[in-house]
Design an enzyme around this catalytic site. Structure first.
Site, PDB file in Angstrom:
ATOM      1  NE  ARG A   1      -3.786   0.012   2.079  1.00  0.00           N
ATOM      2  CZ  ARG A   1      -4.614   0.459   2.987  1.00  0.00           C
ATOM      3  NH1 ARG A   1      -4.683  -0.140   4.162  1.00  0.00           N
ATOM      4  NH2 ARG A   1      -5.360   1.516   2.765  1.00  0.00           N
ATOM      5  CB  CYS A   2       4.136   1.968   1.323  1.00  0.00           C
ATOM      6  SG  CYS A   2       5.496   3.139   1.341  1.00  0.00           S
ATOM      7  NE  ARG A   3       4.361   8.367  -4.022  1.00  0.00           N
ATOM      8  CZ  ARG A   3       5.523   9.032  -4.078  1.00  0.00           C
ATOM      9  NH1 ARG A   3       6.361   8.798  -5.040  1.00  0.00           N
ATOM     10  NH2 ARG A   3       5.818   9.934  -3.164  1.00  0.00           N
TER      11      ARG A   3
END
Length: 113
Positions: free
Chosen positions: A9-11
């Site tokens: 979920r983390c860019r």
């Protein structure tokens, strides 16, 4: 074997994952929010990174601000906080042998490949 501690979920974590994919090297993915690292594993990561445990903490997370901000914690207490609240662990972490980097910026990962 190269290993990435990854949060899809983390860019920045996704960018780090993409760098590893493009490298063509085999690597293992640890979704650390699902497979929470043990205290011993976190101690080893800190050692490989060559940093203090507090430097691996995401201090902008609500959990940190609510429970730990402003407190003086020992290294073991910081490790315990990350083991109990894996959202606090900076990401992504890439390990190759006994060396590791935090992929912020993602280009840091290239130094391990």
């Amino acid at each position: 074997m190269i290993k990435i501690y990854h949060n899809p979920r983390c860019r920045k974590s996704r960018e780090g994952f993409a760098i590893l994919e493009k490298s063509g090297k085999e690597f293992e993915v640890v979704k650390y929010l699902d497979e929470v690292p043990s205290k011993e594993e976190l101690k080893t990561l800190v050692q490989y990174l060559g940093i203090a445990p507090i430097d691996l903490v995401r201090k902008t997370e609500a959990i940190w601000k609510e429970k730990f901000k402003g407190k003086t914690l020992t290294d073991d207490e910081v490790i315990a906080a990350m083991a109990e609240n894996p959202k606090l662990i900076e990401r992504p972490i890439v390990v190759n042998g006994k060396k590791a980097v935090v992929g912020r910026p993602p280009e840091n990962i290239s130094s391990l490949l």
